[in-house]
Design a protein around this motif. Structure first.
Motif, PDB file in Angstrom:
ATOM      1  N   ASN A   2       0.950   4.018  -2.788  1.00  0.00           N
ATOM      2  CA  ASN A   2       1.089   5.813  -2.939  1.00  0.00           C
ATOM      3  C   ASN A   2       2.438   6.554  -2.740  1.00  0.00           C
ATOM      4  N   VAL A  52      -1.245   6.620   5.368  1.00  0.00           N
ATOM      5  CA  VAL A  52      -1.070   7.091   5.031  1.00  0.00           C
ATOM      6  C   VAL A  52      -1.181   8.938   4.772  1.00  0.00           C
ATOM      7  N   THR A  71      -4.200   1.106   7.255  1.00  0.00           N
ATOM      8  CA  THR A  71      -2.610   1.352   6.222  1.00  0.00           C
ATOM      9  C   THR A  71      -3.433   3.044   5.474  1.00  0.00           C
ATOM     10  N   LYS A  72      -4.324   3.201   5.642  1.00  0.00           N
ATOM     11  CA  LYS A  72      -4.977   4.083   4.887  1.00  0.00           C
ATOM     12  C   LYS A  72      -4.895   5.252   5.661  1.00  0.00           C
ATOM     13  N   ASN A 113       1.450  11.751   4.334  1.00  0.00           N
ATOM     14  CA  ASN A 113       1.087  12.931   3.520  1.00  0.00           C
ATOM     15  C   ASN A 113       0.520  14.488   3.638  1.00  0.00           C
ATOM     16  N   THR A 121       0.719  -1.122  -0.015  1.00  0.00           N
ATOM     17  CA  THR A 121       0.019   0.053   0.038  1.00  0.00           C
ATOM     18  C   THR A 121       1.102   1.513  -0.296  1.00  0.00           C
ATOM     19  N   PHE A 122       1.886   1.040   0.452  1.00  0.00           N
ATOM     20  CA  PHE A 122       2.749   2.533   0.581  1.00  0.00           C
ATOM     21  C   PHE A 122       3.394   2.997   0.128  1.00  0.00           C
TER      22      PHE A 122
END
Length: 250
Positions: A26, A116, A112-113, A120, A22-23
């Motif tokens: 992104n 992130v 996980t989002k 960010n 996931t990282f």
């Protein structure tokens, strides 16, 4: 600050791999390491972001925390460190690791989002608002104090010697240097001369921050024409205001 994550966990489990994927999706570069100081020592420079998953035997993470405290006190202080774990393991980390080095914690299970989004937001804050300051001092207590005092308004980096300062500035420019006068091996005045002799650092303003207030020292420092000469024992509010006044006057 680079979008490079070092993900540290006891094993590359399915969930760990899913999180690292996931990282990557992104736009983060992702490296992996076990909570082993020998493994981390293979990184000549640690990535800017460390995400430490505390799932596993906590004793090994205590060894890791000790290693990181020592390594970061020797000059690598730009890193943002995040911990994932239960409420108990996160509380244990806070009991054994300097709070100013902890950029965030997440109680598992975690989306996980959410991590992130936090990362960010961190990049957006750094890129849009904060001026960067490098503090050069051989006293780790002073470094921690300055980090705590200034981090709300500035992006604060710390190194423990003039040599580390030169090395740091070769990779990461700053807009102000707070320089101790009295340091072993290479004095503050010698560091100042080194900075002004290098084209890439000559234009960076320097404020001396020292405990010495005798007339002889003051005259020596003022002779090289730094931006300011501040005393370490001045009230913290006055010190913060002096730095803010410096920026407002430019």
């Amino acid at each position: 600050m680079e979008r490079h994550i070092l993900y540290i966990s006891e094993s590359e489990s399915f969930l760990a791999k899913a999180m690292m994927n996931t990282f990557s999706e992104n736009n983060f570069k992702v490296s992996y390491a076990h909570p082993n100081p020998e493994e981390l020592s293979e990184f000549s420079e640690l990535p800017d972001i460390l995400i430490i998953n505390l799932d596993g035997e906590f004793g090994q993470f205590l060894i890791l925390l000790t290693y990181l405290k020592i390594r970061l006190s020797e000059g690598e202080t730009r890193q943002k460190i995040f911990f994932l774990g239960t409420q108990n393991t996160i509380s244990a980390v806070k009991d054994n690791f300097p709070h100013f080095l902890i950029s965030g914690t997440f109680v598992t299970p975690v989306n996980t989002k959410d991590i992130v989004t936090k990362l960010n937001s961190l990049f957006q804050t750094i890129s849009t608002s904060k001026r960067s300051i490098l503090v050069v001092d051989d006293d780790s207590v002073i470094l921690r104090g300055m980090k705590n005092l200034l981090s709300r308004d500035y992006d604060v980096f710390m190194v423990t010697s003039g040599v580390n300062a030169i090395s740091f500035l070769a990779k990461r420019p700053v807009v102000l240097i707070l320089l101790d006068y009295e340091m072993p091996v290479v004095s503050g005045l010698q560091v100042f001369e080194m900075l002004k002799s290098e084209e890439r650092t000559a234009s960076i303003p320097v404020i001396f921050l020292t405990a010495k207030d005798d007339k002889e020292t003051v005259m020596k420092v003022l002779a090289v024409k730094p931006e300011k000469y501040l005393l370490k024992n001045m009230p913290s509010e006055q010190l913060v205001k002096s730095i803010a006044d410096f920026f407002e006057g430019r």
